[in-house]
Design a protein around this motif. Structure first.
Motif, PDB file in Angstrom:
ATOM      1  N   LYS A 320      16.160  13.612  -6.007  1.00  0.00           N
ATOM      2  CA  LYS A 320      16.372  12.185  -5.750  1.00  0.00           C
ATOM      3  C   LYS A 320      15.856  11.347  -6.911  1.00  0.00           C
ATOM      4  O   LYS A 320      16.513  10.391  -7.349  1.00  0.00           O
ATOM      5  CB  LYS A 320      15.664  11.789  -4.454  1.00  0.00           C
ATOM      6  CG  LYS A 320      15.829  10.311  -4.099  1.00  0.00           C
ATOM      7  CD  LYS A 320      15.089   9.964  -2.809  1.00  0.00           C
ATOM      8  CE  LYS A 320      15.216   8.477  -2.497  1.00  0.00           C
ATOM      9  NZ  LYS A 320      14.465   8.120  -1.252  1.00  0.00           N
ATOM     10  N   ASP A 321      14.694  11.702  -7.441  1.00  0.00           N
ATOM     11  CA  ASP A 321      14.127  10.954  -8.566  1.00  0.00           C
ATOM     12  C   ASP A 321      14.984  11.116  -9.818  1.00  0.00           C
ATOM     13  O   ASP A 321      15.160  10.163 -10.594  1.00  0.00           O
ATOM     14  CB  ASP A 321      12.702  11.422  -8.847  1.00  0.00           C
ATOM     15  CG  ASP A 321      11.685  10.725  -7.947  1.00  0.00           C
ATOM     16  OD1 ASP A 321      12.108   9.881  -7.134  1.00  0.00           O
ATOM     17  OD2 ASP A 321      10.485  11.041  -8.042  1.00  0.00           O
ATOM     18  N   ILE A 322      15.510  12.322 -10.039  1.00  0.00           N
ATOM     19  CA  ILE A 322      16.363  12.547 -11.210  1.00  0.00           C
ATOM     20  C   ILE A 322      17.621  11.692 -11.112  1.00  0.00           C
ATOM     21  O   ILE A 322      18.016  11.025 -12.082  1.00  0.00           O
ATOM     22  CB  ILE A 322      16.727  14.041 -11.336  1.00  0.00           C
ATOM     23  CG1 ILE A 322      15.490  14.860 -11.713  1.00  0.00           C
ATOM     24  CG2 ILE A 322      17.828  14.244 -12.380  1.00  0.00           C
ATOM     25  CD1 ILE A 322      15.728  16.367 -11.707  1.00  0.00           C
ATOM     26  N   ARG A 323      18.259  11.696  -9.951  1.00  0.00           N
ATOM     27  CA  ARG A 323      19.482  10.888  -9.776  1.00  0.00           C
ATOM     28  C   ARG A 323      19.176   9.403  -9.957  1.00  0.00           C
ATOM     29  O   ARG A 323      19.945   8.667 -10.593  1.00  0.00           O
ATOM     30  CB  ARG A 323      20.071  11.140  -8.384  1.00  0.00           C
ATOM     31  CG  ARG A 323      20.633  12.546  -8.184  1.00  0.00           C
ATOM     32  CD  ARG A 323      21.394  12.631  -6.869  1.00  0.00           C
ATOM     33  NE  ARG A 323      21.844  13.992  -6.603  1.00  0.00           N
ATOM     34  CZ  ARG A 323      21.232  14.843  -5.798  1.00  0.00           C
ATOM     35  NH1 ARG A 323      20.113  14.476  -5.160  1.00  0.00           N
ATOM     36  NH2 ARG A 323      21.710  16.058  -5.614  1.00  0.00           N
ATOM     37  N   GLY A 324      18.046   8.947  -9.403  1.00  0.00           N
ATOM     38  CA  GLY A 324      17.685   7.546  -9.540  1.00  0.00           C
ATOM     39  C   GLY A 324      17.411   7.157 -10.984  1.00  0.00           C
ATOM     40  O   GLY A 324      17.800   6.075 -11.438  1.00  0.00           O
ATOM     41  N   TRP A 325      16.742   8.061 -11.710  1.00  0.00           N
ATOM     42  CA  TRP A 325      16.422   7.768 -13.120  1.00  0.00           C
ATOM     43  C   TRP A 325      17.697   7.654 -13.936  1.00  0.00           C
ATOM     44  O   TRP A 325      17.840   6.750 -14.764  1.00  0.00           O
ATOM     45  CB  TRP A 325      15.518   8.860 -13.672  1.00  0.00           C
ATOM     46  CG  TRP A 325      14.871   8.510 -14.973  1.00  0.00           C
ATOM     47  CD1 TRP A 325      13.648   7.938 -15.156  1.00  0.00           C
ATOM     48  CD2 TRP A 325      15.412   8.711 -16.289  1.00  0.00           C
ATOM     49  NE1 TRP A 325      13.387   7.767 -16.500  1.00  0.00           N
ATOM     50  CE2 TRP A 325      14.452   8.230 -17.215  1.00  0.00           C
ATOM     51  CE3 TRP A 325      16.598   9.235 -16.765  1.00  0.00           C
ATOM     52  CZ2 TRP A 325      14.653   8.270 -18.584  1.00  0.00           C
ATOM     53  CZ3 TRP A 325      16.810   9.262 -18.146  1.00  0.00           C
ATOM     54  CH2 TRP A 325      15.851   8.790 -19.037  1.00  0.00           C
ATOM     55  N   ILE A 326      18.647   8.573 -13.728  1.00  0.00           N
ATOM     56  CA  ILE A 326      19.901   8.548 -14.491  1.00  0.00           C
ATOM     57  C   ILE A 326      20.743   7.330 -14.098  1.00  0.00           C
ATOM     58  O   ILE A 326      21.383   6.700 -14.962  1.00  0.00           O
ATOM     59  CB  ILE A 326      20.684   9.861 -14.281  1.00  0.00           C
ATOM     60  CG1 ILE A 326      19.883  11.026 -14.871  1.00  0.00           C
ATOM     61  CG2 ILE A 326      22.064   9.783 -14.928  1.00  0.00           C
ATOM     62  CD1 ILE A 326      20.494  12.392 -14.632  1.00  0.00           C
TER      63      ILE A 326
END
Length: 361
Positions: A320-326
């Motif tokens: 979830k954090d990776i998707r949000g960062w991108i």
């Protein structure tokens, strides 16, 4: 054409021998090596401007050292004395420190320290430290490298760099790769926040909660990233990511994909899919040359800003954090600009290989 006022520079055999030695010897100060190279280049003929262009130096630099050599010969290439306290360390002592550092190792270690070299040379530790700083010597540091053995290295470099510097019309150029084994790590104790004079503190040990993989396609023109987060990284996941790219790129555009030589990129299933989607063109980087793929720069960015110090109690939270960062990245993307030509890269590599050969190892 050279200026009529330019004094011809002619070397004696002895001067040429000394200058060539200065320009090649590893223990020579970089400044002196550069000056010797300027004089040797001037002796081959040409104006100061032409020599400066060949050596990639400023015209003023070439003119200065050419004039100094014409006036004072070899003595003119030495640094002029500066005001201040007289030197306490002789040239022979400086040379001994530099040569010992570069060409020997202590009996009980892999490299010299200022303390051990001071004992070896009979000088003070601070004197050794000053000499190291002056010559840019850092024995405690080591960089790693790997030279590609790809038989088509030159062709692949020219192909990929050509896409960076002169992308085709009516097409997008994407740098594609997978960042595998991203760990969801939770610290064994709460992270202590930063305070004035005290950095943020994390416990030394951590708890692993599993891994995931990030598939990314960086568009070189805009910096936009097409991404997918998957638990595995087989050819099936790569095929699924190609389909994601296909959906996100307008149908009227060709798709040029820069990627590495991973086996999952070349399976029969992938090749069959590519035959059915002729607008996709794969451009493989040479083996052991991940530096040529700009998406690696994006991976370094997300590692530094999110993953390295991130705390995640599950793979789901990590993803979830990776998707949000991108997603946040894509609101204001910044493309990475490639500037070096293929010829410049190949010339640098050739010079590096020559240094390796000259090192005697």
């Amino acid at each position: 054409m050279p200026s009529s006022k330019l004094v011809p520079l002619v070397l004696s055999d002895e001067e040429r021998r000394i200058l060539e030695g200065w320009s090649r010897r590893r223990t020579t100060a970089q400044g002196l090596a550069m000056r010797a190279g300027i004089v040797l280049a001037c002796a081959e003929g040409g104006s100061n401007t032409e020599v400066a262009q060949r050596l990639r130096l400023s015209r003023n630099t070439v003119r200065t050292w050419r004039s100094r050599f014409v006036s004072d010969r070899l003595d003119g290439l030495s640094d002029e004395p500066r005001p201040g306290r007289p030197r306490q360390i002789s040239d022979d002592q400086v040379e001994r420190v530099v040569v010992t550092t570069l060409e020997t190792t202590p009996t009980n270690a892999t490299h010299w320290s200022t303390r051990s070299l001071a004992q070896q040379t009979g000088m003070t530790q601070s004197a050794v430290s000053r000499i190291w700083r002056a010559f840019g010597l850092k024995p405690h540091r080591v960089d790693t490298f790997k030279i590609s053995k790809d038989p088509f290295f030159v062709d692949k470099v020219r192909d990929v760099v050509g896409l960076y510097l002169d992308p085709p019309a009516k097409a997008v150029v994407l740098c594609v790769d997978e960042k595998t084994g991203i760990q969801a790590l939770d610290r064994s104790a709460p992270v202590l926040p930063m305070l004035p004079g005290v950095p943020e503190r994390q416990s030394f040990d951590y708890i692993r909660h599993g891994t995931t993989s990030l598939f990314a396609a960086l568009e070189i023109a805009t910096g936009q990233v097409i991404s997918a987060v998957k638990r595995r990284h087989r050819h099936q996941e790569f095929l699924a990511f190609l389909r994601t790219i296909d959906k996100n790129v307008p149908a009227e555009l060709d798709v040029h994909v820069i990627l590495d030589n991973l086996a999952t990129h070349k399976t029969p299933a992938v090749k069959t899919w590519l035959l059915k989607h002729p607008r996709f063109h794969l451009h493989f980087t040479p083996t052991s040359s991940s530096w040529l793929n700009l998406v690696e720069r994006f991976f370094a960015e997300i590692t530094m800003k999110l993953l390295r110090r991130g705390v995640h109690r599950s793979v789901t939270a990590l993803e979830k954090d990776i998707r949000g960062w991108i997603e946040q990245w894509n609101t204001n993307p910044k493309p990475y600009v490639w500037t070096r030509t293929a010829d410049q890269i190949l010339e640098s590599l050739a010079a590096y290989c020559q240094r390796i050969n000259d090192s005697g190892h």
